[in-house]
Structure formats: structure tokens, C-alpha cells
Write a protein that holds these residues in place. Structure first.
Motif, PDB file in Angstrom:
ATOM      1  N   UNK A 141      -6.700  -5.693  -4.058  1.00  0.00           N
ATOM      2  CA  UNK A 141      -7.485  -5.675  -5.301  1.00  0.00           C
ATOM      3  C   UNK A 141      -7.040  -4.576  -6.252  1.00  0.00           C
ATOM      4  N   UNK A 142      -6.649  -3.444  -5.651  1.00  0.00           N
ATOM      5  CA  UNK A 142      -6.241  -2.323  -6.503  1.00  0.00           C
ATOM      6  C   UNK A 142      -5.032  -2.703  -7.358  1.00  0.00           C
ATOM      7  N   UNK A 143      -4.055  -3.260  -6.689  1.00  0.00           N
ATOM      8  CA  UNK A 143      -2.853  -3.688  -7.419  1.00  0.00           C
ATOM      9  C   UNK A 143      -3.217  -4.771  -8.426  1.00  0.00           C
ATOM     10  N   UNK A 144      -4.088  -5.647  -7.998  1.00  0.00           N
ATOM     11  CA  UNK A 144      -4.480  -6.744  -8.883  1.00  0.00           C
ATOM     12  C   UNK A 144      -5.120  -6.191 -10.159  1.00  0.00           C
ATOM     13  N   UNK A 145      -5.988  -5.181  -9.977  1.00  0.00           N
ATOM     14  CA  UNK A 145      -6.672  -4.607 -11.134  1.00  0.00           C
ATOM     15  C   UNK A 145      -5.694  -3.936 -12.091  1.00  0.00           C
ATOM     16  N   UNK A 146      -4.576  -3.529 -11.515  1.00  0.00           N
ATOM     17  CA  UNK A 146      -3.551  -2.966 -12.421  1.00  0.00           C
ATOM     18  C   UNK A 146      -2.665  -4.085 -12.958  1.00  0.00           C
ATOM     19  N   UNK A 153       3.006 -13.450   4.812  1.00  0.00           N
ATOM     20  CA  UNK A 153       2.415 -13.897   6.074  1.00  0.00           C
ATOM     21  C   UNK A 153       2.382 -15.425   6.125  1.00  0.00           C
ATOM     22  N   UNK A 154       1.934 -16.013   5.047  1.00  0.00           N
ATOM     23  CA  UNK A 154       1.737 -17.463   5.091  1.00  0.00           C
ATOM     24  C   UNK A 154       3.043 -18.244   5.045  1.00  0.00           C
ATOM     25  N   UNK A 155       4.086 -17.576   4.571  1.00  0.00           N
ATOM     26  CA  UNK A 155       5.403 -18.222   4.583  1.00  0.00           C
ATOM     27  C   UNK A 155       5.841 -18.615   5.982  1.00  0.00           C
ATOM     28  N   UNK A 156       5.335 -17.877   6.964  1.00  0.00           N
ATOM     29  CA  UNK A 156       5.809 -18.115   8.337  1.00  0.00           C
ATOM     30  C   UNK A 156       5.578 -19.563   8.774  1.00  0.00           C
ATOM     31  N   UNK A 157       4.439 -20.116   8.425  1.00  0.00           N
ATOM     32  CA  UNK A 157       4.214 -21.497   8.880  1.00  0.00           C
ATOM     33  C   UNK A 157       4.344 -22.488   7.714  1.00  0.00           C
ATOM     34  N   UNK A 167      -3.925 -11.149   6.904  1.00  0.00           N
ATOM     35  CA  UNK A 167      -5.122 -10.326   7.079  1.00  0.00           C
ATOM     36  C   UNK A 167      -5.518  -9.678   5.758  1.00  0.00           C
ATOM     37  N   UNK A 168      -4.493  -9.345   4.956  1.00  0.00           N
ATOM     38  CA  UNK A 168      -4.798  -8.698   3.679  1.00  0.00           C
ATOM     39  C   UNK A 168      -4.809  -9.786   2.633  1.00  0.00           C
ATOM     40  N   UNK A 178       1.326 -10.729  -8.899  1.00  0.00           N
ATOM     41  CA  UNK A 178       2.325 -11.163  -7.909  1.00  0.00           C
ATOM     42  C   UNK A 178       2.455 -10.147  -6.790  1.00  0.00           C
ATOM     43  N   UNK A 179       2.468  -8.873  -7.161  1.00  0.00           N
ATOM     44  CA  UNK A 179       2.576  -7.837  -6.131  1.00  0.00           C
ATOM     45  C   UNK A 179       1.334  -7.859  -5.247  1.00  0.00           C
ATOM     46  N   UNK A 180       0.206  -8.157  -5.829  1.00  0.00           N
ATOM     47  CA  UNK A 180      -1.038  -8.131  -5.066  1.00  0.00           C
ATOM     48  C   UNK A 180      -1.086  -9.215  -3.998  1.00  0.00           C
ATOM     49  N   UNK A 181      -0.516 -10.362  -4.292  1.00  0.00           N
ATOM     50  CA  UNK A 181      -0.587 -11.461  -3.305  1.00  0.00           C
ATOM     51  C   UNK A 181       0.619 -11.458  -2.371  1.00  0.00           C
ATOM     52  N   UNK A 182       1.518 -10.484  -2.542  1.00  0.00           N
ATOM     53  CA  UNK A 182       2.758 -10.485  -1.759  1.00  0.00           C
ATOM     54  C   UNK A 182       2.540 -10.511  -0.233  1.00  0.00           C
ATOM     55  N   UNK A 183       1.663  -9.631   0.285  1.00  0.00           N
ATOM     56  CA  UNK A 183       1.477  -9.666   1.740  1.00  0.00           C
ATOM     57  C   UNK A 183       0.981 -11.021   2.214  1.00  0.00           C
TER      58      UNK A 183
END
Ligand code: CBF
Length: 820
Positions: free
Chosen positions: A244-249, A262-266, A239-240, A253-258
Motif C-alpha cells: 500500500x505504501x508504494x501504491x500511495x506513492x 508469486x502468481x507467475x509460478x502457476x 502473501x503480500x 506496478x511496483x506495488x503489485x510486483x511481489x
């Protein structure tokens, strides 16, 4: 017998060719002249889907508005195989396709080959699920297959120069996949982690994170039923998308973590469960697809209703749990009913137990899943509460039924925390307590399930236990895989109705007395062998002699299946020829074909692969045995290879230790295609032998009772090595470096296991296995008699159709049938 004419699709070949052309031009943007075989494949798939679309929509409509209960087949695996030929057959478009590809200037084989085979299963269990949804649709029974669309299927197997298995990722979605329709509008939210708050009777689960389950729908066309069911495979999305906030900093890698989490599940077909991380991911997968599927079923059957009467759910759909993998669905339905729709416990339990049934596919204790309660608690805290309450009430019920306190403890769904051991949840027990029926997958297996594995449960809830012997679809595994045999059968019976009524094969029995017919049968087998040799040359570079006996052993590599027994027998025969004990010309020329993948972390199985490859290397290069004995191990055994090998096989190996193979389905496919079986009294071999006739089956080895007695007596594998010089020589050749360029250490773990442990008693069954080879060779030297028996295998194997298995499920478990 009344003549039956299959309804043919009304479209002409010319019109179908135009439809493919149209797809090429307006969907893919290529002219027919530019089109490659891969383009034509995609265009044909799209054209076939269009043909099936109306029937698909009507089926869905009738399922929801009609009064016939549907089946939801919950399976972590669906090993579908290539779709195109099957879809064409069931859509009645096979002939039109053959004409169309010619008109388009392509080779049909190239177009078929352009399809990448999805490997969304490990073996028998996943293929069975695929056969069952084919049969459900062919019978016109409303059904959903529910599972996971893994991005990476089972690994692609390669062998390195030393013959070792190398696992490569199998990204089957790398190219266009024209069959699955991604339906973003019908996605489901699936929560994980978090906390549960509230009072005893009103609990609220606030998950810590949620995953979007997006359905990818596959049409499942029935053969001549006019019905098209749905295989709904869930794909996990975030869903997330990313933060973007983390990405801008600059924390990419931290930004795409969620999203990654999530996508690891399938992402991968079930990973190893030997590590805590692996276990967690596997439980996530199980909950992910069962929760999404249950929510989906409620959406489908109570469209737009805010307050559906869920007590009617068991009249609308029943859920079949394919092994323990989807058992977490039981507490999920309880949670949905109690927490989301406000039902009381008893009503929710009545509904849930009426909805679920469980199929057990194993006798190996390690394959019955057991989850640490703490893991369930951290991932699904509300479910753990519900499971504990199910367990508490279950124990209370047991106390009213038996005074045997020890037995009650043995039957607990949640084990007691004793001796510092943390409590565990036994999923097979949860399934047995929380469903209406439990079935094994072959007569012997169901008996052993009742008498051994789930003994306490069958004592108390005997009525729940039943058997449904597995079956395989005759469409894919006879009609499509073996067109020559299909034509012969149709000719012999005077009709092609057998394709959906496989019991009709019985009417071939009298033809086994007709030498002319048996000779035609022999010609079919020989032509299939020639084809297989050509296929093996093209795909693997093997030079197989089609004038030898084709002797196959294809299945997962596992110690209990005993590929070791087969390779030791091959070595022994090799030694016989080499030593001059047996003249080469006295041996029936034989080509032994292995096909097997080993679990990536399964050391012994991988070492056996290495041994087989090296035995093949040595034997195939040895001029002394040339033309008499050869061994081939095509890598990456999959359905496509099976479809080529099975019709060409003379002798099939089903040599597991008695009491270990739940059923087997390969054994059925081989018998149906006219191979003779050499096998033990294990799994469905027992029924195959009974049906085809003991005189048409090569039986050897210990029975379940003999195996048990030997364990009890104290099994000493080395005594068999000492007693049988053939065995001694074969084992010694593995130890002495014959198959490892002189290195004596390579196979030490194997040889030491054989001589000191040998849990599956390969040593004990070796002599019997060697002795039966004499009988096999004598019969093979008489082609007419061999083929007569092979034909009788075909004629008497109609029972092993998945259509019959589905009839059994319908009558004894699901209590439903075809739509009006
Ligand atoms: O019932 C289908 C098959 O399932 C297995 O493959 C499994 O995964 N448990 C068994 O090993 C087979 O015996 C069985 O035929």
C-alpha cells in the motif's frame, strides 16, 4: 462366465433432473426456462459432485485411518480432458443425465460441449498421469495426484493463411470451472531464495520470499469401485497482496510486483527452457508443487502432530516422480526431515529413498533435465547443499562398489567444474540415486534405458530397474469415446465387465472367425466414420468422405516422430496420380488426417506444420485427385478431437525412428478402437505387434540396431534421395515451390536438413515405408479381411489398459493395493 451387473446409482432420472433444477435455481440463480446449455453443464457438474461427496470423504477418512499405503503421483502435467461424461459414468449417472437433459429441453451434446477442455499438459506424459489416477481410483487404491493448476494451459493452436502455426493463450479459467474446489484453509507456504546459516549439522534456511500454495481439489471417481480419490493441483498466490505504501506513492506496478512474481509460478504450463528466465520459472514451478505436496502429505497422514514419526512415512505413502520434473522433491524431503524435524542424515536418507520412485519417459538426452548448480543455489540454497552432500556420499558409496574412476565421474549427480564449465545437477541421476525404483514405459524403452541412457547406473544398481509398459483408460477411450464398439463388445462377451477387466477382450478372438460378427464390427467403424465426418464439418468446415480410408497421424510435432516421412509419402502418392503413373482408380481412396502442436520455439517442427497445411491446400483443391486423396489438418489437436477421430480411424501411423519414442499411448488407443497400425519397431509398438500378431500389423523400417549401425557407418541421406526416384520427386516438389506458390525458399531449411543431416533418418526409411503401402492397399480392398484384423487388434489389446499398468506398479514398485 459369470454374469456381472454393474451397480447402478439408486437415484431415478426424475430425481436427478430435480437436483439439476435445484442447482440452477439456488446456486446459479436461473430458472430452468432461462438456463442455457452452459448453465445446465455447471448445474449438472455440481449435482454430480454432490453425489460423489460422501464417497470422497469416506475415501479420505479410510486412507488416513486405514493401514493401506497410499500413492502420491507427482506430475507437472495432468491432461484430464473434459470431466462431465467421465464423472457421470463413474458415478453411475449416465442414463439419468441423458433423461434429465431431455426433460430440461436441452441437447446432451450442447451440454457436454459447454465444458471447456483444460489443457494442463503437453501430450503423452500428462495424459498418462490422468489415465493412472483414473485407474488408481477404479481399483480402490488410496491415491493423490499432485500437480499444478496452471492458469494458462497449453496454447491454443491456430493456423494463419499461409498455414503457419499461431499460438494463442489458452485461458481455460475464463468461464466457470465447477470441478475444482479451492481450499484456502489447507494452503502451504513455499520459500525461495535467501540464505542458509548455522553450523554443519544444524542449518537454517531463511528464504527471501514465500509463495502461498493453495490447493484446488478435483474429485477422481473410480469406476464401480465406490472410491473417490483426489487430484490436488496447487495454485500460487501471494502473501503480500500489494504494498500500500508504494501504491500511495503512485507506484502501482511496483506495488503489485511481489504478487505478480508469486502468481507467475502457476500461470503457464511449462514455458520454454531455452532462456535463463524460462529455466528459473520452470524450476520454481517444480519446487513449488513438490514442496507443497510433501508438506501436504505430512499434514494429511500425521494430522495435528507436532512431532510426527516421519520414519513411518514410507508405510503411509510413496511418491511416484513422473519424469524428472518433480525430482527436486528428493532434497526437499531430506531438508524437511533434517532441518524441520531434526532427523540425522542416515535416517532421513533411508526414509526418502524408501518413499520415492522415478519413471523415465524419454530416451532423448535433451529431455533429461540438467540444472546449473548456480541456479539451484540462488533459488534453493539449502537444497543445493543437500544435493552436494547426496552426491558426495554417493561417490563414496560408488568407490566401495567399483574401481572404475571414469565411470564414477560419469555417474556424478553434480558434474565437476572442468574446462571452465560450471557444475550442473543431473536430475535423472538424482532420481535414480534417491529413489527405490526406476522404470521405463515400454519393454524396449526400459531395455534401452538400462543399456544406454542409464547404463552405468543399471550396472551398479541393476535391482532398481524395472519396466511398466504404459496403458490407457478403457473408460474414456473405449466406453465413452466409442459407444458403438462398446455395445458390440458387451454383446460379444455377454457382459460389460470388460470395462474394468480389459483382458477379457481376449475372449473376442474366436469371434474374428465369425463373418457375421466381423461385419457388425465393420458397420460400427463405418458409422463412426460418418459421425467423424459430421463432427469435422461442424467444427472445422472440412468435407471428409467417410467412404475413404481414414488414415491418422496425431501426436506432438517432433522430428523424431517423423511427420515428414508421412507428408513425403502423401506427396509421392499425389505425384503418382498427377503424372498418370498410377491410375486414380487404382488407388484406395484415402483421407489423411494430421493433428499436432509444435513447441512455440521449435523452428523445424513449425515449418513442417506449414508444409502439411500447404500440401493439404494444394491436394484438396486439385480435381485430378478428387475422391482419391485428401489431407486434413484440424488445428488444436486435443482430447476431444482424439475422442472423435480415434474410433473412426482405419489406419494409424506410428512411424518414429526406432529407439526414439519411449512408448506412445496413442498407438494403444488406436489399436483398442480397431485401427490397424503402420509402424516401426519402436516404443510400445513392439509389444502391440507381438500381442495383436505380426500378421495384423504393418511393420516397416530399420530396427534400433540397424539405426545404430548406420550412424556408425556414416549416414548419407542424399544417397537415398539419389537412389529412389519416388523420394527424389517428393523432395523436389517441396523445393520447387509446388506447395509455396512458386516460392523456392520457404522450405529450404527442411529440404536441406533432409538431404544433409536428417538425424532421424527419414530418407533411409522412405522406401520401406512406400513399399508397405502396397500391402496396406491390398488388404483394405478386402473389407472383411481388413476388419477381421482390426477386430483382432481390439481383442488382443486388453493388456494396454491403464488398470494393468497400475497393477504392475502396485506389485513391483509401490507394494500396495486397494483399501480394505
Ligand atoms: O510415457 C508417456 C509418454 O511420455 C512422452 O510423451 C514424454 O513426454 N516423454 C513420450 O514421448 C511418449 O513416448 C510416452 O508414451
Amino acid at each position: 462366465m459369470t454374469e456381472y451387473t454393474a451397480p447402478k446409482a439408486s437415484i431415478t432420472s426424475a430425481a436427478f433432473t430435480d437436483e439439476i433444477r435445484e442447482q440452477l435455481r439456488y446456486t446459479q440463480g436461473v430458472t430452468p426456462e432461462q438456463a442455457t446449455a452452459a448453465d445446465v453443464y455447471v448445474a449438472t457438474a455440481a449435482a454430480v459432485r454432490r453425489h460423489l461427496m460422501d464417497a470422497w470423504m469416506t475415501t479420505q477418512h479410510d486412507m488416513v485411518t486405514g493401514s493401506t499405503k497410499a500413492v502420491g503421483y507427482f506430475s507437472a502435467e495432468f491432461l484430464m480432458g473434459k470431466q462431465l461424461r467421465n464423472a457421470l459414468l463413474n458415478a453411475g449417472l449416465s442414463d439419468q443425465f441423458d433423461d434429465a437433459v431431455k426433460a430440461l429441453g436441452c441437447d446432451a451434446r450442447d451440454v457436454i460441449d459447454a465444458e471447456y477442455e483444460p489443457g494442463l499438459g503437453n501430450g503423452g506424459l500428462g495424459r498418462l498421469a490422468a489415465c493412472y489416477i483414473d485407474s488408481l481410483a477404479s481399483k480402490g487404491v488410496p491415491a493423490f495426484g499432485y500437480g499444478i493448476q496452471y492458469r494458462y494451459g497449453i496454447f491454443r493452436q491456430e493456423f494463419d493463411e499461409q498455414g503457419r502455426q499461431v499460438e494463442r493463450p489458452d485461458y481455460w479459467l475464463a468461464n466457470e470451472e465447477p470441478w475444482g474446489h479451492i481450499d484456502y484453509n489447507r494452503s502451504q507456504r513455499v520459500g525461495f531464495g535467501g540464505v542458509v546459516t548455522g553450523k554443519d549439522d544444524v542449518r537454517t534456511w531463511e528464504p527471501a520470499w514465500c509463495v502461498r500454495a493453495v490447493p484446488v481439489d478435483y474429485m477422481v471417481p473410480g469406476y464401480e469401485s465406490g472410491r473417490v480419490n483426489t487430484l490436488r493441483l496447487w495454485s500460487a498466490r501471494s502473501y503480500d497482496e500489494f504494498d500500500l505504501l508504494t501504491f500511495n506513492r503512485s507506484g502501482y506496478l511496483a506495488a503489485v510486483k511481489p504478487q505478480v512474481k508469486a502468481e507467475n509460478i502457476s500461470k503457464i504450463l511449462y514455458p520454454e527452457d531455452s532462456t535463463p528466465q524460462g529455466k528459473e520459472l520452470r524450476l520454481e514451478q517444480q519446487y513449488f508443487f513438490t514442496a507443497a505436496s510433501i508438506h501436504d502429505a505430512i499434514r494429511v497422514f500425521y494430522p495435528g502432530q507436532e512431532h510426527p514419526d516421519l520414519t513411518t512415512l514410507p508405510d503411509k505413502i510413496c511418491f511416484q516422480l513422473n519424469d524428472t520434473h518433480p525430482v527436486i522433491g528428493i532434497p526437499e524431503l531430506m531438508r524437511v526431515m533434517i532441518d524441520e524435524y531434526g532427523y540425522d542424515w542416515d535416517t532421513a536418507w533411508r526414509t526418502t529413498t524408501a518413499c520415492f520412485n522415478y519413471t523415465c519417459h524419454t530416451l532423448l538426452p535433451e529431455a533429461l533435465e540438467v540444472w546449473p548448480a548456480s541456479l539451484i543455489g540462488s533459488l534453493l540454497p539449502r537444497h543445493l547443499e543437500i544435493i552436494k552432500e547426496i552426491d558426495r556420499r554417493f561417490v563414496a558409496q560408488l568407490k566401495t562398489l567399483t574401481d572404475d574412476a571414469e565411470k564414477i565421474d560419469r555417474m556424478r549427480i553434480v558434474t565437476l567444474a572442468a574446462d571452465g564449465k560450471e557444475p550442473k545437477v543431473r536430475m535423472a541421476y538424482l532420481a535414480t540415486a534417491g529413489g527405490s525404483h526406476v522404470n521405463g514405459v515400454a519393454a524396449l524403452h526400459s531395455e534401452l534405458l538400462k543399456d544406454v541412457t542409464l547404463r552405468d547406473f543399471s550396472d551398479v544398481f541393476g535391482d532398481k530397474f524395472t519396466n511398466v509398459t504404459n496403458g490407457v483408460t478403457p473408460r474414456r477411450f473405449v466406453k465413452l469415446a466409442n459407444p458403438r464398439l462398446s455395445d458390440l463388445i458387451t454383446d460379444g462377451l455377454g457382459t460389460d465387465r470388460w470395462v474394468s477387466h480389459l483382458d477379457m477382450l481376449k475372449e473376442l478372438v474366436p469371434l474374428a472367425k465369425d463373418d457375421a460378427f466381423v461385419r457388425r464390427f465393420a458397420e460400427v467403424k463405418q458409422a463412426n466414420k460418418v459421425d467423424f465426418a459430421a463432427y469435422a464439418r461442424r467444427e472445422y468446415g472440412f468435407e471428409i468422405d467417410p467412404n475413404t480410408m481414414i488414415n491418422s497421424m496425431v501426436k506432438r510435432l517432433h522430428e523424431y516422430k517423423r511427420q515428414s516421412l508421412k507428408i513425403l509419402a502423401v506427396i509421392s502418392q499425389y505425384a503418382d496420380i498427377k503424372s498418370g503413373r498410377v491410375a486414380a482408380e487404382d488407388i484406395v481412396p484415402r483421407t489423411v488426417v494430421f493433428g499436432a502442436k509444435a513447441a512455440p520455439g521449435y523452428r523445424m517442427a513449425k515449418l513442417t506444420i506449414r508444409l502439411i497445411n500447404n500440401v493439404a491446400r494444394v491436394i484438396n483443391a486439385d480435381p485430378d485427385v478428387k475422391g482419391r486423396l485428401s489431407v486434413y489438418y484440424p488445428w488444436n489437436y486435443n482430447i476431444r478431437l482424439a475422442e472423435h477421430l480415434i474410433p473412426a480411424t482405419d489406419l494409424d501411423e506410428q512411424i518414429s525412428q526406432a529407439g526414439k519414442e519411449a512408448s506412445g499411448t496413442g498407438n494403444m488407443k488406436f489399436a483398442l478402437n480397431g485401427a490397424l497400425t503402420v509402424g516401426t519397431l519402436d516404443g510400445a509398438n513392439v509389444e502391440i505387434r507381438e500381442l495383436v500378431g505380426p500378421e495384423n500389423f504393418f511393420l516397416f523400417g530399420m530396427t534400433v540396431d540397424e539405426v545404430e549401425a548406420l550412424y556408425d557407418k556414416g549416414y548419407q541421406p542424399s544417397s537415398y534421395y539419389d537412389a529412389d526416384p519416388r523420394l527424389k520427386q517428393a523432395v523436389d516438389m517441396v523445393s520447387d515451390g509446388t506447395f509455396s506458390d512458386g516460392d523456392r525458399g520457404v522450405y529450404k531449411p527442411l529440404t536441406s536438413d533432409w538431404l544433409n543431416k536428417d538425424y532421424f533418418m527419414t530418407m533411409a526409411d522412405f522406401s520401406a515405408y512406400m513399399d508397405i503401402q502396397g500391402e496396406i492397399e491390398t488388404l483394405y480392398r478386402d473389407p472383411l479381411e481388413w476388419n477381421r484384423k482390426a477386430l483382432l487388434n481390439v481383442a488382443n489389446s486388453g493388456y494396454f489398459s491403464s488398470d494393468r499398468a497400475i497393477d504392475d506398479y502396485l506389485a513391483n514398485i509401490w507394494k500396495t493395493g486397494p483399501m480394505d
